[in-house]
Design a protein around this motif. Structure first.
Motif, mmCIF file in Angstrom:
data_model
loop_
_atom_site.group_PDB
_atom_site.id
_atom_site.type_symbol
_atom_site.label_atom_id
_atom_site.label_comp_id
_atom_site.label_asym_id
_atom_site.label_seq_id
_atom_site.Cartn_x
_atom_site.Cartn_y
_atom_site.Cartn_z
ATOM 1 N N GLY A 172 47.702 41.093 50.052
ATOM 2 C CA GLY A 172 47.868 40.155 49.326
ATOM 3 C C GLY A 172 48.639 40.588 47.799
ATOM 4 N N GLU A 173 48.487 41.519 47.431
ATOM 5 C CA GLU A 173 49.409 42.007 45.941
ATOM 6 C C GLU A 173 50.946 42.154 46.682
ATOM 7 N N ILE A 174 50.960 42.923 47.735
ATOM 8 C CA ILE A 174 52.441 43.062 48.237
ATOM 9 C C ILE A 174 53.120 41.755 48.530
ATOM 10 N N MET A 175 52.160 40.926 49.153
ATOM 11 C CA MET A 175 53.026 39.465 49.510
ATOM 12 C C MET A 175 53.352 38.804 48.085
ATOM 13 N N ASN A 176 52.427 38.779 46.877
ATOM 14 C CA ASN A 176 52.667 38.276 45.887
ATOM 15 C C ASN A 176 53.744 38.803 44.893
ATOM 16 N N GLN A 177 53.761 39.986 44.746
ATOM 17 C CA GLN A 177 54.817 40.638 44.114
ATOM 18 C C GLN A 177 56.304 40.833 44.956
ATOM 19 N N SER A 178 56.359 40.730 45.868
ATOM 20 C CA SER A 178 57.478 40.938 46.745
ATOM 21 C C SER A 178 58.117 39.632 46.809
ATOM 22 N N GLY A 179 57.311 38.249 46.578
ATOM 23 C CA GLY A 179 57.804 36.900 46.756
ATOM 24 C C GLY A 179 57.398 36.343 48.031
ATOM 25 N N ILE A 180 56.855 36.957 48.972
ATOM 26 C CA ILE A 180 56.532 36.426 50.146
ATOM 27 C C ILE A 180 55.717 35.175 50.064
ATOM 28 N N THR A 181 54.469 35.234 49.190
ATOM 29 C CA THR A 181 53.677 34.208 49.210
ATOM 30 C C THR A 181 54.264 32.844 48.459
ATOM 31 N N LYS A 182 55.152 33.276 47.485
ATOM 32 C CA LYS A 182 55.960 32.143 46.959
ATOM 33 C C LYS A 182 56.922 31.594 47.843
ATOM 34 N N VAL A 207 42.772 35.515 57.507
ATOM 35 C CA VAL A 207 43.088 34.321 57.731
ATOM 36 C C VAL A 207 43.310 33.677 56.482
ATOM 37 N N ALA A 208 42.610 34.000 55.379
ATOM 38 C CA ALA A 208 42.712 33.012 54.142
ATOM 39 C C ALA A 208 44.233 33.427 53.453
ATOM 40 N N MET A 209 44.412 34.675 53.647
ATOM 41 C CA MET A 209 45.778 34.990 52.899
ATOM 42 C C MET A 209 46.966 34.323 53.682
ATOM 43 N N LEU A 210 46.742 33.666 54.913
ATOM 44 C CA LEU A 210 48.041 32.880 55.411
ATOM 45 C C LEU A 210 47.422 31.358 55.016
ATOM 46 N N VAL A 211 46.362 30.857 55.310
ATOM 47 C CA VAL A 211 45.795 29.495 55.132
ATOM 48 C C VAL A 211 45.734 28.944 53.783
ATOM 49 N N LEU A 212 45.204 29.782 52.657
ATOM 50 C CA LEU A 212 45.011 29.071 51.397
ATOM 51 C C LEU A 212 46.394 28.813 50.620
ATOM 52 N N PRO A 213 47.479 29.595 50.761
ATOM 53 C CA PRO A 213 48.604 29.248 50.075
ATOM 54 C C PRO A 213 49.341 28.107 50.850
ATOM 55 N N THR A 257 25.815 34.295 48.197
ATOM 56 C CA THR A 257 25.879 35.801 48.438
ATOM 57 C C THR A 257 26.734 36.367 49.594
ATOM 58 N N ASN A 258 27.232 35.432 50.256
ATOM 59 C CA ASN A 258 28.118 35.632 51.545
ATOM 60 C C ASN A 258 29.403 36.364 50.791
ATOM 61 N N THR A 259 29.671 37.439 51.475
ATOM 62 C CA THR A 259 30.884 38.384 50.828
ATOM 63 C C THR A 259 32.153 37.476 50.959
ATOM 64 N N HIS A 260 32.558 36.447 52.176
ATOM 65 C CA HIS A 260 33.592 35.721 52.260
ATOM 66 C C HIS A 260 33.535 34.707 50.937
ATOM 67 N N ASN A 261 32.437 34.103 50.773
ATOM 68 C CA ASN A 261 32.215 33.174 49.578
ATOM 69 C C ASN A 261 32.661 33.730 48.113
ATOM 70 N N VAL A 262 32.203 35.040 48.005
ATOM 71 C CA VAL A 262 32.732 35.770 46.772
ATOM 72 C C VAL A 262 34.164 36.007 46.929
ATOM 73 N N TRP A 263 34.715 36.396 48.021
ATOM 74 C CA TRP A 263 36.232 36.942 47.842
ATOM 75 C C TRP A 263 37.104 35.553 47.792
ATOM 76 N N THR A 264 36.751 34.479 48.292
ATOM 77 C CA THR A 264 37.369 33.128 48.151
ATOM 78 C C THR A 264 37.336 32.697 46.809
ATOM 79 N N ALA A 265 35.955 32.745 45.972
ATOM 80 C CA ALA A 265 36.101 32.064 44.763
ATOM 81 C C ALA A 265 36.942 33.011 44.144
ATOM 82 N N ASP A 266 36.889 34.445 44.091
ATOM 83 C CA ASP A 266 37.644 35.180 43.168
ATOM 84 C C ASP A 266 39.107 35.116 43.632
#
Length: 421
Positions: free
Chosen positions: A75-85, A126-132, A379-388
């Motif tokens: 996710g950080e590579i995608m953000n800092q390289s401009g892929i996410t944007k 999946v989230a790194m693709l779907v959420l953006p 307490t689901n780890t995927h809920n925690v990650w998504t909220a974060d």
């Protein structure tokens, strides 16, 4: 029996405090992990002790931490390289004023993916693709997060890896479990899609309703087209080649860095992996506490006292089945009595051994309740990650998803009552 009542009271007390955001989730879980076994009579030290719960529980979810960190690295590579944007910019150009269509398609696609995928690493992938993409078409972060998690829960109900605990506890073959899992999955799909329509058409949970140029994105330099494949890289490796999640994420990280920053490859990799540790820290703290509460709920002192309280009120007959699994469904939250990854494994065994309900009816009830547990449990780890990911409080997702998935659960329970009674 008195101790069982107090355990439930302690559980409800802290659950309400967390739900109303009166106490940080990590602190509430830590206190529950200490107080509940204390009430149950667990010793301070030695076998099955409170100190043991705190110690071993802190690394109970250790296997999830690498997926968290490597997923954050991608996710950080995608953000800092401009892929996410660039993905967001292109998605906003293509989708225009069609957030509803995008939301429906993404719900179905995510649900289908999680009929085979499992685990936090897969969720991050999946989230790194779907959420953006969802946010690019104007869907607000909380609606996008809930759409993703509810679709995941819908698919996971029909994931074979989720059925093994039922088969082990009941001796049932896979076919009857599979047949009712189809019904539960359909309930989740129908109610989930209605949720998407409500959020995007009635509640208007979108930031805009017409084609938009996202501020600041149109001036960004485009990355190479092949770089946009970065969030997709893990899928053929995991699904097609049967790779483990971690190596697939590492390949995606190197692919994203090489295709965008090959001249500064090592600085990019070094900078982003350090940043990934920083952004993962809040979720990591919750993982430690979730492991502790899970250990506490599985402690034999706790399960014995809890089952002594629940045993006398076990249901029988169609009405009892409906009331028990429909009205008490939220008791799966916070690793409660109907959560198979908390107290629920003991309750399942107790219900089967009591013989007050057909065995397949018991399984049907737990399968229906899984729609709430897999989506709405903070307490689901995927809920925690998504909220974060969006910088939200994890309980804010529960508030939105619980009423919706409770409806889907109730529908599945009622259908099950007519099939098995």
């Amino acid at each position: 029996m008195v101790q069982g009542i107090i355990i439930i009271a302690v559980f409800l007390f802290f659950a309400v405090l967390m739900y109303r955001q009166k106490i940080p989730s990590f602190l509430a879980l830590l206190l529950m992990a200490i107080i509940i076994p204390l009430v149950a009579g667990a010793p301070l030290s030695g076998d099955d002790s409170i100190l043991g719960i705190v110690n071993t529980g802190s690394y109970k979810l250790a296997s999830s931490i690498p997926a968290l960190l490597f997923g954050a690295w991608v996710g950080e590579i995608m953000n800092q390289s401009g892929i996410t944007k660039d993905i967001i910019r292109r998605a906003s150009e293509l989708a225009g004023d069609k957030p509803l269509v995008v939301g429906i398609v993404m719900y179905v696609v995510v649900a289908l993916l999680f009929t085979t995928l499992t685990g936090l690493g897969a969720h991050i992938m999946v989230a790194m693709l779907v959420l953006p993409i969802l946010t690019a078409v104007g869907i607000k972060p909380i609606a996008a997060s809930c759409l993703l998690i509810m679709a995941r829960a819908t698919g996971l109900v029909f994931n074979m890896s989720q059925w093994t605990i039922y088969m082990s506890a009941t001796g049932l073959e896979v076919d009857p479990i599979k047949n009712f899992a189809i019904i539960v999955c359909c309930c989740g799909m129908v109610v989930g899609l209605l949720f998407v329509v409500y959020q995007l058409k009635i509640k208007k949970a979108t930031a805009w309703a017409a084609p938009v140029k996202t501020v600041g994105l149109e001036e960004e330099k485009k990355v190479p087209l092949i770089s946009l494949l970065t969030p997709l890289i893990p899928f053929p490796l995991v699904i097609g080649l049967k790779w483990a999640i971690i190596p697939a994420l590492v390949v995606a990280a190197f692919y994203g860095a090489i295709t965008t920053s090959w001249r500064n490859l090592f600085p990019m990799l070094s900078k982003t992996i350090h940043e990934a540790f920083k952004v993962s820290a809040p979720a990591l703290v919750l993982y430690l506490m979730i492991g502790m509460i899970l250990s506490a709920m599985q402690n034999p002192h706790v399960s014995e006292k809890l089952l002594a309280f629940i045993g006398p009120i076990l249901p029988s007959g169609r009405i009892g089945f409906i009331v028990f699994f429909m009205l008490l469904a939220p008791m799966c939250l916070y690793r409660g009595p109907l959560n198979l990854w908390g107290m629920g494994a003991g309750v399942l065994g107790l219900l089967v051994s009591a013989g007050s309900m057909p065995t397949m009816a018991i399984v049907a009830g737990f399968l229906a309740v899984q729609l709430i547990q897999l989506s709405s449990d903070p307490t689901n780890t995927h809920n925690v990650w998504t909220a974060d990911y969006f910088g939200m409080e994890v309980n804010s997702l529960t508030k939105v998803m619980l009423p919706t998935m409770w409806i889907a659960c109730a529908a599945a329970v009622i259908i099950g009552s007519f099939i098995y009674y």
